[in-house]
Motif scaffolding. Structure first.
Motif, PDB file in Angstrom:
ATOM      1  N   ASP B 173       0.797  -1.242   0.000  1.00  0.00           N
ATOM      2  CA  ASP B 173       0.000   0.000   0.000  1.00  0.00           C
ATOM      3  C   ASP B 173       0.820   1.278   0.000  1.00  0.00           C
ATOM      4  OD1 ASP B 173      -2.278  -1.573   0.148  1.00  0.00           O
ATOM      5  OD2 ASP B 173      -2.080  -1.751   2.337  1.00  0.00           O
ATOM      6  N   SER B 174       2.054   1.199   0.392  1.00  0.00           N
ATOM      7  CA  SER B 174       2.840   2.438   0.458  1.00  0.00           C
ATOM      8  C   SER B 174       4.278   2.185   0.011  1.00  0.00           C
ATOM      9  CB  SER B 174       2.841   2.993   1.881  1.00  0.00           C
ATOM     10  OG  SER B 174       3.557   2.120   2.724  1.00  0.00           O
ATOM     11  N   SER B 175       4.865   3.244  -0.485  1.00  0.00           N
ATOM     12  CA  SER B 175       6.249   3.149  -0.953  1.00  0.00           C
ATOM     13  C   SER B 175       7.009   4.390  -0.515  1.00  0.00           C
ATOM     14  CB  SER B 175       6.303   3.060  -2.478  1.00  0.00           C
ATOM     15  OG  SER B 175       5.566   1.960  -2.928  1.00  0.00           O
ATOM     16  N   GLN B 176       8.295   4.246  -0.489  1.00  0.00           N
ATOM     17  CA  GLN B 176       9.136   5.395  -0.138  1.00  0.00           C
ATOM     18  C   GLN B 176      10.291   5.457  -1.150  1.00  0.00           C
ATOM     19  OE1 GLN B 176      11.688   5.586   3.473  1.00  0.00           O
ATOM     20  NE2 GLN B 176      10.185   7.117   4.142  1.00  0.00           N
ATOM     21  N   VAL B 177      10.486   6.650  -1.685  1.00  0.00           N
ATOM     22  CA  VAL B 177      11.551   6.843  -2.675  1.00  0.00           C
ATOM     23  C   VAL B 177      12.508   7.901  -2.147  1.00  0.00           C
ATOM     24  CG1 VAL B 177      12.053   7.655  -5.025  1.00  0.00           C
ATOM     25  CG2 VAL B 177      10.035   6.256  -4.608  1.00  0.00           C
ATOM     26  N   THR B 178      13.793   7.591  -2.150  1.00  0.00           N
ATOM     27  CA  THR B 178      14.791   8.589  -1.766  1.00  0.00           C
ATOM     28  C   THR B 178      15.600   8.937  -3.013  1.00  0.00           C
ATOM     29  OG1 THR B 178      14.922   7.602   0.421  1.00  0.00           O
ATOM     30  CG2 THR B 178      16.701   9.101  -0.185  1.00  0.00           C
ATOM     31  N   ALA B 179      15.592  10.219  -3.341  1.00  0.00           N
ATOM     32  CA  ALA B 179      16.272  10.655  -4.569  1.00  0.00           C
ATOM     33  C   ALA B 179      17.219  11.805  -4.270  1.00  0.00           C
ATOM     34  CB  ALA B 179      15.244  11.085  -5.606  1.00  0.00           C
ATOM     35  N   ILE B 180      18.248  11.879  -5.079  1.00  0.00           N
ATOM     36  CA  ILE B 180      19.168  13.026  -4.983  1.00  0.00           C
ATOM     37  C   ILE B 180      18.900  13.919  -6.186  1.00  0.00           C
ATOM     38  CG2 ILE B 180      21.583  13.761  -5.132  1.00  0.00           C
ATOM     39  CD1 ILE B 180      22.417  11.281  -3.705  1.00  0.00           C
ATOM     40  N   PHE B 181      18.717  15.196  -5.911  1.00  0.00           N
ATOM     41  CA  PHE B 181      18.559  16.170  -6.992  1.00  0.00           C
ATOM     42  C   PHE B 181      19.864  16.927  -7.133  1.00  0.00           C
ATOM     43  CE2 PHE B 181      14.291  15.038  -6.040  1.00  0.00           C
ATOM     44  CZ  PHE B 181      13.638  15.135  -7.254  1.00  0.00           C
ATOM     45  N   TYR B 182      20.418  16.852  -8.307  1.00  0.00           N
ATOM     46  CA  TYR B 182      21.759  17.411  -8.526  1.00  0.00           C
ATOM     47  C   TYR B 182      21.729  18.870  -8.977  1.00  0.00           C
ATOM     48  CZ  TYR B 182      23.547  12.661  -8.223  1.00  0.00           C
ATOM     49  OH  TYR B 182      23.877  11.413  -7.797  1.00  0.00           O
ATOM     50  N   TYR B 183      22.815  19.538  -8.694  1.00  0.00           N
ATOM     51  CA  TYR B 183      23.047  20.878  -9.254  1.00  0.00           C
ATOM     52  C   TYR B 183      24.553  21.042  -9.441  1.00  0.00           C
ATOM     53  CZ  TYR B 183      24.284  22.213  -4.435  1.00  0.00           C
ATOM     54  OH  TYR B 183      24.865  22.285  -3.195  1.00  0.00           O
TER      55      TYR B 183
END
Lengths: 178, 240
Positions: B173-183
């Motif tokens: 029922d649930s998910s978790q996403v960890t992302a890196i946003f680059y600059y």
């Protein structure tokens, strides 16, 4: 008497030789000075009329023209820098969507994913089903995936649990990413 | 003592009397030699290097002319729009608004409902110039299982700014996403006219056309940007 006459002759000869030496020295020194001056002038003229000066003038013109479109040059440099950055990141980033897709394909009908987690240390998957046959299919699929070594490797089955009251089977796996 | 002085004076006298006529040629010779060493030799050296100098300067001129031709042939507005597209894909600083818009656009396109989210930003003003591609982490909760998470990630990878999913967790029922946003901070531009201008590589052109098809959340989104939670803090309710 004869010896006196001979003495005068020797002195005269000596003076004549001296004069001759002075003459040679003067001519040699003036010739050397003339040669140095002449060569300097010739080399100066060659240097002055070489195409280098015109090339330098052309460079100045080109520099002036380039300074007018300096903004374009700067934009192009920035664009290249950004594109290289995007390319580098795109190449190094892991495509977890593909891995998830592969895992979903291995899940036979009647089996549910209880938990799925992926990070740089690897993948862990837990699935459950009421059917032992479905669990068996899942184990076989994971085994095939492990042999292929396309997305995952070192797939270990952590546990296989049966819950007699509900008749539910649970299986969990661990794997490292390729 | 007197004798010594007399002897020296006599020698000088003798030399002067016998060789005075050589003084002028000798002086001329010395002057000529000085002129040769100080003026002629450097010019000869210049002359010997002239060919190499002409070749070098000619090459520089050719490079300048090539640069001029290439840059003149480029359309300013196209170049500027390409630069804008690439800068949106890899911003020069922490683009929080862009990131939030990208996340909400990816959620909209993948038809996934977003839950809580949390930034791990650190110093919001500090730009880490020592890291090649600095970035900040964003952890997102999604409503849905692995398939929804997969759809969301596919859309996120096709949205600017560029991001990398580093960890995912999912239950039915649930998910978790960890992302890196680059600059990447913009380095000072050093323009050298005598160095060949680098045109966009083939790989770069392909990437440019690819990122121009990515969702530009800033252009498409008419959403109200939610307030950014403080560093490391998870918001209590979904902003989306």
């Amino acid at each position: 008497m004869s010896s006196n006459i001979n003495l005068v002759s020797v002195i005269k000869d000596e003076k004549a030789r001296q004069k001759n030496r002075v003459k040679i020295a003067r001519i040699a020194s003036i010739a050397f000075l003339a040669a140095v001056c002449l060569s300097s002038v010739i080399i100066f003229i060659i240097n002055a009329f070489s195409p280098l000066q015109s090339i330098l003038k052309d460079q100045d013109v080109a520099k002036k023209n380039l300074s007018l479109i300096e903004q374009k040059h700067a934009s192009l440099d920035i664009l290249n820098g950004r594109l290289n950055g995007v390319l580098d990141i795109s190449k190094k980033r892991k495509d977890y969507t593909h891995i998830i897709g592969v895992i979903i394909q291995q899940i036979p009908p009647g089996t549910n994913i209880s938990s799925l987690s992926i990070d740089k240390s690897g993948l862990s998957l837990a699935a459950s089903s009421n059917s032992l046959s479905s669990i068996n299919d899942l184990i076989n699929n994971m085994k095939t995936l492990s042999v292929k070594k396309q997305t995952l490797e070192n797939i270990d089955m952590d546990s296989l649990i049966v819950d007699p009251p509900t008749g539910n089977y649970s299986v969990s796996f661990r794997a490292t990413l390729l | 003592m007197n004798r010594k002085v007399n002897t020296r004076a006599n020698l000088t006298r003798y030399l002067y009397d016998n060789y005075k006529e050589f003084f002028l040629p000798f002086g001329i010779f010395v002057v000529s030699l000085l002129i040769f060493i100080n003026f002629t030799l450097p010019q000869i050296k210049n002359l010997l290097d002239l060919d190499a100098k002409i070749k070098l300067q000619n090459e520089k001129l050719q490079v300048m002319k090539d640069n001029l031709n290439k840059l003149s042939a480029m359309d300013s507005s196209t170049l500027e729009s390409q630069r804008t597209i690439s800068s949106r894909a890899l911003p020069s600083d922490k683009d929080f608004a862009g990131v939030l818009n990208a996340v909400s656009q990816a959620a909209l396109k993948s038809q996934v409902i977003l839950g809580d989210y949390g930034f791990e930003v650190g110093d919001i003003k500090k730009i880490e110039s020592d890291v090649k591609y600095p970035g900040f982490k964003l952890t997102l909760d999604l409503v849905g299982g692995p398939q929804e998470m997969q759809r969301f990630m596919e859309e996120l990878y096709k949205t600017v700014p560029i991001s990398e999913v580093i960890a995912v967790k999912s239950s039915p029922d649930s998910s978790q996403v960890t992302a890196i946003f680059y600059y990447k901070a913009e380095p000072p531009v050093k323009i050298r006219n005598d160095v060949p201008v680098k045109m966009i590589s083939k790989e770069g052109s392909i990437m440019l056309s690819e990122i121009s098809t990515w969702t530009n959340a800033q252009a498409e989104s008419a959403l109200i940007i939610p307030p950014i939670p403080s560093s490391g803090e998870r918001s209590k309710s979904s902003p989306f």
